[in-house]
Scaffold this motif. Sequence first.
Motif, PDB file in Angstrom:
ATOM      1  N   ASN A   1      17.697 -26.841  -4.446  1.00  0.00           N
ATOM      2  CA  ASN A   1      18.838 -27.733  -4.206  1.00  0.00           C
ATOM      3  C   ASN A   1      18.684 -29.051  -4.954  1.00  0.00           C
ATOM      4  OD1 ASN A   1      20.181 -25.953  -2.518  1.00  0.00           O
ATOM      5  ND2 ASN A   1      19.192 -26.725  -0.658  1.00  0.00           N
ATOM      6  N   GLN A   2      17.451 -29.545  -5.008  1.00  0.00           N
ATOM      7  CA  GLN A   2      17.184 -30.796  -5.721  1.00  0.00           C
ATOM      8  C   GLN A   2      17.453 -30.633  -7.211  1.00  0.00           C
ATOM      9  OE1 GLN A   2      16.323 -33.836  -4.306  1.00  0.00           O
ATOM     10  NE2 GLN A   2      16.832 -34.532  -6.374  1.00  0.00           N
ATOM     11  N   GLU A   3      17.036 -29.503  -7.758  1.00  0.00           N
ATOM     12  CA  GLU A   3      17.269 -29.244  -9.179  1.00  0.00           C
ATOM     13  C   GLU A   3      18.761 -29.085  -9.475  1.00  0.00           C
ATOM     14  OE1 GLU A   3      15.033 -26.242 -11.066  1.00  0.00           O
ATOM     15  OE2 GLU A   3      13.087 -27.133 -10.602  1.00  0.00           O
ATOM     16  N   LEU A   4      19.473 -28.439  -8.554  1.00  0.00           N
ATOM     17  CA  LEU A   4      20.914 -28.277  -8.730  1.00  0.00           C
ATOM     18  C   LEU A   4      21.630 -29.619  -8.701  1.00  0.00           C
ATOM     19  CD1 LEU A   4      21.635 -25.115  -6.531  1.00  0.00           C
ATOM     20  CD2 LEU A   4      21.816 -25.277  -9.019  1.00  0.00           C
ATOM     21  N   GLU A   5      21.201 -30.496  -7.782  1.00  0.00           N
ATOM     22  CA  GLU A   5      21.803 -31.831  -7.696  1.00  0.00           C
ATOM     23  C   GLU A   5      21.539 -32.639  -8.959  1.00  0.00           C
ATOM     24  OE1 GLU A   5      23.843 -33.226  -5.472  1.00  0.00           O
ATOM     25  OE2 GLU A   5      23.909 -31.245  -4.545  1.00  0.00           O
ATOM     26  N   ASN A   6      20.315 -32.541  -9.455  1.00  0.00           N
ATOM     27  CA  ASN A   6      19.967 -33.239 -10.699  1.00  0.00           C
ATOM     28  C   ASN A   6      20.808 -32.741 -11.866  1.00  0.00           C
ATOM     29  OD1 ASN A   6      18.023 -34.713  -9.338  1.00  0.00           O
ATOM     30  ND2 ASN A   6      16.340 -33.372  -9.919  1.00  0.00           N
ATOM     31  N   TYR A   7      21.025 -31.429 -11.880  1.00  0.00           N
ATOM     32  CA  TYR A   7      21.819 -30.825 -12.953  1.00  0.00           C
ATOM     33  C   TYR A   7      23.277 -31.264 -12.857  1.00  0.00           C
ATOM     34  CZ  TYR A   7      23.469 -27.281 -16.214  1.00  0.00           C
ATOM     35  OH  TYR A   7      24.032 -26.640 -17.280  1.00  0.00           O
ATOM     36  N   LYS A   8      23.791 -31.351 -11.607  1.00  0.00           N
ATOM     37  CA  LYS A   8      25.170 -31.809 -11.403  1.00  0.00           C
ATOM     38  C   LYS A   8      25.352 -33.244 -11.876  1.00  0.00           C
ATOM     39  CE  LYS A   8      26.291 -28.878  -7.406  1.00  0.00           C
ATOM     40  NZ  LYS A   8      26.574 -28.873  -5.953  1.00  0.00           N
ATOM     41  N   VAL A   9      24.373 -34.083 -11.558  1.00  0.00           N
ATOM     42  CA  VAL A   9      24.423 -35.491 -11.982  1.00  0.00           C
ATOM     43  C   VAL A   9      24.427 -35.581 -13.505  1.00  0.00           C
ATOM     44  CG1 VAL A   9      23.159 -37.669 -12.024  1.00  0.00           C
ATOM     45  CG2 VAL A   9      23.336 -36.384  -9.891  1.00  0.00           C
ATOM     46  N   LYS A  10      23.599 -34.758 -14.120  1.00  0.00           N
ATOM     47  CA  LYS A  10      23.517 -34.747 -15.583  1.00  0.00           C
ATOM     48  C   LYS A  10      24.830 -34.276 -16.189  1.00  0.00           C
ATOM     49  CE  LYS A  10      20.688 -32.989 -19.386  1.00  0.00           C
ATOM     50  NZ  LYS A  10      19.527 -32.136 -19.757  1.00  0.00           N
ATOM     51  N   LEU A  11      25.407 -33.229 -15.612  1.00  0.00           N
ATOM     52  CA  LEU A  11      26.664 -32.687 -16.134  1.00  0.00           C
ATOM     53  C   LEU A  11      27.830 -33.642 -15.914  1.00  0.00           C
ATOM     54  CD1 LEU A  11      26.655 -28.887 -15.181  1.00  0.00           C
ATOM     55  CD2 LEU A  11      26.391 -29.897 -17.446  1.00  0.00           C
ATOM     56  N   SER A  12      27.762 -34.431 -14.841  1.00  0.00           N
ATOM     57  CA  SER A  12      28.860 -35.354 -14.528  1.00  0.00           C
ATOM     58  C   SER A  12      29.047 -36.410 -15.619  1.00  0.00           C
ATOM     59  CB  SER A  12      28.615 -36.031 -13.173  1.00  0.00           C
ATOM     60  OG  SER A  12      27.489 -36.886 -13.232  1.00  0.00           O
ATOM     61  N   LYS A  13      28.029 -36.613 -16.413  1.00  0.00           N
ATOM     62  CA  LYS A  13      28.106 -37.593 -17.494  1.00  0.00           C
ATOM     63  C   LYS A  13      28.832 -37.023 -18.709  1.00  0.00           C
ATOM     64  CE  LYS A  13      23.701 -39.670 -16.097  1.00  0.00           C
ATOM     65  NZ  LYS A  13      22.322 -39.975 -16.510  1.00  0.00           N
ATOM     66  N   TYR A  14      29.049 -35.701 -18.712  1.00  0.00           N
ATOM     67  CA  TYR A  14      29.666 -35.052 -19.856  1.00  0.00           C
ATOM     68  C   TYR A  14      31.058 -34.535 -19.506  1.00  0.00           C
ATOM     69  CZ  TYR A  14      24.940 -34.953 -21.805  1.00  0.00           C
ATOM     70  OH  TYR A  14      23.702 -35.315 -22.270  1.00  0.00           O
ATOM     71  N   THR A  15      31.848 -34.315 -20.552  1.00  0.00           N
ATOM     72  CA  THR A  15      33.121 -33.627 -20.403  1.00  0.00           C
ATOM     73  C   THR A  15      32.939 -32.232 -20.966  1.00  0.00           C
ATOM     74  OG1 THR A  15      34.324 -35.709 -20.704  1.00  0.00           O
ATOM     75  CG2 THR A  15      35.562 -33.671 -21.008  1.00  0.00           C
ATOM     76  N   LEU A  16      33.075 -31.229 -20.110  1.00  0.00           N
ATOM     77  CA  LEU A  16      32.841 -29.855 -20.540  1.00  0.00           C
ATOM     78  C   LEU A  16      34.052 -29.340 -21.310  1.00  0.00           C
ATOM     79  CD1 LEU A  16      31.211 -28.417 -17.279  1.00  0.00           C
ATOM     80  CD2 LEU A  16      30.090 -29.433 -19.263  1.00  0.00           C
ATOM     81  N   VAL A  17      33.829 -28.870 -22.517  1.00  0.00           N
ATOM     82  CA  VAL A  17      34.912 -28.369 -23.363  1.00  0.00           C
ATOM     83  C   VAL A  17      34.476 -27.080 -24.049  1.00  0.00           C
ATOM     84  CG1 VAL A  17      35.858 -30.671 -23.816  1.00  0.00           C
ATOM     85  CG2 VAL A  17      34.123 -29.714 -25.360  1.00  0.00           C
ATOM     86  N   THR A  18      35.451 -26.332 -24.504  1.00  0.00           N
ATOM     87  CA  THR A  18      35.147 -25.140 -25.299  1.00  0.00           C
ATOM     88  C   THR A  18      34.874 -25.565 -26.742  1.00  0.00           C
ATOM     89  OG1 THR A  18      37.466 -24.794 -25.887  1.00  0.00           O
ATOM     90  CG2 THR A  18      36.658 -23.738 -23.852  1.00  0.00           C
ATOM     91  N   LYS A  19      34.290 -24.659 -27.497  1.00  0.00           N
ATOM     92  CA  LYS A  19      34.006 -24.933 -28.912  1.00  0.00           C
ATOM     93  C   LYS A  19      35.315 -25.209 -29.661  1.00  0.00           C
ATOM     94  CE  LYS A  19      31.195 -24.750 -32.575  1.00  0.00           C
ATOM     95  NZ  LYS A  19      32.122 -24.875 -33.713  1.00  0.00           N
ATOM     96  N   LEU A  20      36.361 -24.473 -29.306  1.00  0.00           N
ATOM     97  CA  LEU A  20      37.669 -24.652 -29.951  1.00  0.00           C
ATOM     98  C   LEU A  20      38.217 -26.051 -29.701  1.00  0.00           C
ATOM     99  CD1 LEU A  20      40.043 -23.390 -31.502  1.00  0.00           C
ATOM    100  CD2 LEU A  20      40.965 -22.645 -29.304  1.00  0.00           C
ATOM    101  N   GLN A  21      38.133 -26.502 -28.450  1.00  0.00           N
ATOM    102  CA  GLN A  21      38.638 -27.842 -28.113  1.00  0.00           C
ATOM    103  C   GLN A  21      37.815 -28.929 -28.795  1.00  0.00           C
ATOM    104  OE1 GLN A  21      38.994 -28.623 -23.913  1.00  0.00           O
ATOM    105  NE2 GLN A  21      39.434 -30.793 -24.210  1.00  0.00           N
ATOM    106  N   TYR A  22      36.499 -28.740 -28.828  1.00  0.00           N
ATOM    107  CA  TYR A  22      35.619 -29.723 -29.484  1.00  0.00           C
ATOM    108  C   TYR A  22      35.991 -29.863 -30.959  1.00  0.00           C
ATOM    109  CZ  TYR A  22      31.391 -32.026 -31.151  1.00  0.00           C
ATOM    110  OH  TYR A  22      30.516 -32.901 -31.742  1.00  0.00           O
ATOM    111  N   ASP A  23      36.131 -28.732 -31.635  1.00  0.00           N
ATOM    112  CA  ASP A  23      36.467 -28.753 -33.068  1.00  0.00           C
ATOM    113  C   ASP A  23      37.841 -29.375 -33.297  1.00  0.00           C
ATOM    114  OD1 ASP A  23      34.077 -27.553 -33.662  1.00  0.00           O
ATOM    115  OD2 ASP A  23      34.897 -25.527 -33.794  1.00  0.00           O
ATOM    116  N   LEU A  24      38.786 -29.069 -32.391  1.00  0.00           N
ATOM    117  CA  LEU A  24      40.134 -29.618 -32.530  1.00  0.00           C
ATOM    118  C   LEU A  24      40.134 -31.133 -32.376  1.00  0.00           C
ATOM    119  CD1 LEU A  24      43.191 -29.268 -32.795  1.00  0.00           C
ATOM    120  CD2 LEU A  24      43.293 -28.889 -30.320  1.00  0.00           C
ATOM    121  N   GLU A  25      39.481 -31.625 -31.334  1.00  0.00           N
ATOM    122  CA  GLU A  25      39.441 -33.075 -31.104  1.00  0.00           C
ATOM    123  C   GLU A  25      38.717 -33.788 -32.240  1.00  0.00           C
ATOM    124  OE1 GLU A  25      38.912 -35.104 -27.456  1.00  0.00           O
ATOM    125  OE2 GLU A  25      39.236 -33.309 -26.247  1.00  0.00           O
ATOM    126  N   PHE A  26      37.633 -33.211 -32.717  1.00  0.00           N
ATOM    127  CA  PHE A  26      36.889 -33.822 -33.824  1.00  0.00           C
ATOM    128  C   PHE A  26      37.794 -33.956 -35.045  1.00  0.00           C
ATOM    129  CE2 PHE A  26      33.918 -34.179 -37.285  1.00  0.00           C
ATOM    130  CZ  PHE A  26      32.907 -34.967 -36.762  1.00  0.00           C
TER     131      PHE A  26
END
Length: 213
Positions: free
Chosen positions: A64-89
């Motif tokens: 649970n501690q590792e999952l919480e740490n991972y959630k905190v880490k992910l919260s700093k990012y915006t999850l996107v697909t490769k297609l969306q990343y390339d489009l925005e770039f």
Amino acid sequence: MKNFVKKQCIKISLYIGMLTVLTFVGYIFEVNISILANISSFITFIFVIILQKTWLEDYKIELNQELENYKVKLSKYTLVTKLQYDLEFKIYTEIYEKIFLLFIETDKLRPYTPVINKNEDENIKERLNSFMEAYNETLNLLNKYKPFYSKEIYLVLKKVQDICYKEFEYVKATSFLQFNYLMSNERKKEIQEKLDKISDLIRERIENMKIVE
């Protein structure tokens, strides 16, 4: 899982330590071997019960501690697909180039030396036309990609575009002899500041996008 492994090692070390102390005490006081064996068996039995009860709980806590740490880490990012990343770039590359070229065309509008009548400036019409061409291209690009990139970035881009157009209207309507260079310089400074802000926002957006496979 390091903490989980550490906890289990401590428990095992305590168990081994207890057996070692028991053996040492039995040797010192010459306790019967069968009695030592029975005590050792009892200690082992208790240890196994404790280990079974706490092992799963320790594992859940660590997981649970590792999952919480991972959630905190992910919260700093915006999850996107490769297609969306390339489009925005691609969008940010094109848009920043256009808005910067619009700034250059805007800066060209201001007179470098006062003249009696703006009609005497042979290049004024060409500069005004060049500005409008750059303005329309920028406007079309901003609206074309509007649904596909950050609203915050769009609003700053739109503000830069509006300031550039104000300068265009001012140059078009003002006699060069009455041209206010101080006010024009203030607009130029504001545009440069907002261009820097756009650059920072784009960089931050790109860095915070995490591609989900």
